[in-house]
Design a protein around this motif. Structure first.
Motif, PDB file in Angstrom:
ATOM      1  N   ALA A  90      -4.304   2.859   2.524  1.00 49.65           N
ATOM      2  CA  ALA A  90      -2.919   2.387   2.524  1.00 49.65           C
ATOM      3  C   ALA A  90      -2.202   3.013   3.715  1.00 49.65           C
ATOM      4  N   ALA A 142      -3.793  -5.555   2.431  1.00 48.54           N
ATOM      5  CA  ALA A 142      -3.710  -4.200   1.895  1.00 48.54           C
ATOM      6  C   ALA A 142      -4.982  -3.439   2.232  1.00 48.54           C
ATOM      7  N   ALA A 143      -4.847  -2.153   2.481  1.00 48.16           N
ATOM      8  CA  ALA A 143      -5.943  -1.220   2.782  1.00 48.16           C
ATOM      9  C   ALA A 143      -6.381  -1.234   4.233  1.00 48.16           C
ATOM     10  N   TYR A 201      -1.045   3.361  -5.192  1.00 49.69           N
ATOM     11  CA  TYR A 201      -1.658   2.287  -4.415  1.00 49.69           C
ATOM     12  C   TYR A 201      -3.020   1.860  -4.964  1.00 49.69           C
ATOM     13  N   ALA A 205      -4.003  -1.278  -2.272  1.00 51.04           N
ATOM     14  CA  ALA A 205      -4.918  -0.814  -1.230  1.00 51.04           C
ATOM     15  C   ALA A 205      -6.219  -0.279  -1.823  1.00 51.04           C
ATOM     16  N   ARG A 209      -9.808  -1.805  -0.945  1.00 48.18           N
ATOM     17  CA  ARG A 209     -10.806  -0.946  -0.301  1.00 48.18           C
ATOM     18  C   ARG A 209     -12.138  -1.011  -1.053  1.00 48.18           C
TER      19      ARG A 209
END
Length: 278
Positions: A90, A142-143, A201, A205, A209
């Motif tokens: 994140a 995200a991530a 997160y 994220a 991930r």
């Protein structure tokens, strides 16, 4: 026959494009940080191949590699900027050292190699510069905020470079893949350390991930098929500025464009009203 200069040939698109170009009778300057990673090329015709060690974050190595390529083959027709790394975290979780490393390779390294090759291409009023970007050069996820930020930068630099070099006979092409089995999400990508993960997160994220990692080797994109498309477009008389590769890349870019239109439309009057009165 064309002369290629390719970065990041140890794996992924760099590896497949080098092999495809050689199969077609082109000559290739294949570079990687560790020269031993290019041993798989040992069975190629030696007169068509030059393997060099190159860390794109080291200016002296770039200068030497380009000089050696020109000395051996006499010209560089196609620059394929493929070297790059990923990073999963994140934005708030991201480590500054990892972020700066990513930017040094993905943005500044690409730019440095390009600047080193451009004087030669300008002198002969021809050339192709292919920059490996991503569907993440148009839309973020995200991530991978910092990774996509690096690709947004590649997008902008490439657009500007295309405008600047068009009158000089040099074409710039953005290669924009979606998920391919190139090990991008595997050993070549760092991630936030467990002690720096933020629980808030985990569902955004964190989940993204984990999905990236779990899908390594199962991505829908075929690097060998992508290599055929990349070598084809490099030889195209009138290549596009952008070449999305993979269904998600194509659809994802169109979805982003549609979402931007939708997002700004409701306040069109406000946006237009910010200019000076005529």
């Amino acid at each position: 026959m064309s002369i290629w200069f390719i970065t990041g040939v140890s794996r992924g698109f760099g590896r497949e494009v080098a092999l495809e170009a050689l199969r077609r009778g082109d000559k290739v300057v294949a570079t990687a940080r560790n020269i031993s990673d290019l041993d798989y090329l040992n069975n190629q015709e030696s007169e068509n191949l030059l393997a060099l060690s190159l860390d794109v974050t080291e200016p002296k190595q770039i200068e030497l590699a380009v000089h050696t390529a020109l000395e051996v083959f006499g010209k560089i027709d196609i620059l394929f900027n493929n070297a790059g790394i990923g990073y999963f975290a994140a934005v708030e979780e991201s480590d500054d050292t990892e972020v700066r490393k990513l930017m040094e390779i993905n943005v500044f390294g690409l730019a440095s190699v390009t600047r080193a090759v451009l004087p030669h291409m300008r002198s002969k009023k021809s050339g192709r510069i292919l920059n490996v970007s991503s569907v993440g050069d148009i839309r973020a996820f995200a991530a991978v905020g910092w990774y996509t930020a690096s690709k947004f930068a590649v997008e902008a630099l490439s657009e500007a470079l295309a405008l600047e070099t068009a009158p000089l006979g040099i074409k710039v092409i953005l290669v924009e893949p979606s998920a391919f089995a190139t090990d991008w999400a595997g050993s070549s990508a760092a991630e936030v350390t467990p002690e720096n993960r933020i629980a808030d997160y985990a569902l955004t994220a964190g989940a993204q991930r984990e999905a990236f990692r779990a899908n390594v080797g199962q991505e829908p994109g075929d690097p060998a098929k992508a290599a055929v498309a990349i070598v084809d477009v490099a030889h195209d008389v009138n290549p596009p500025l952008r070449l999305p590769l993979g269904n998600y890349a194509y659809d994802g870019i169109l979805e982003k464009l549609d979402s931007v239109r939708f997002d700004i439309a409701s306040r069109e009057a406000v946006s237009r009203g910010a200019d000076r009165d005529k």
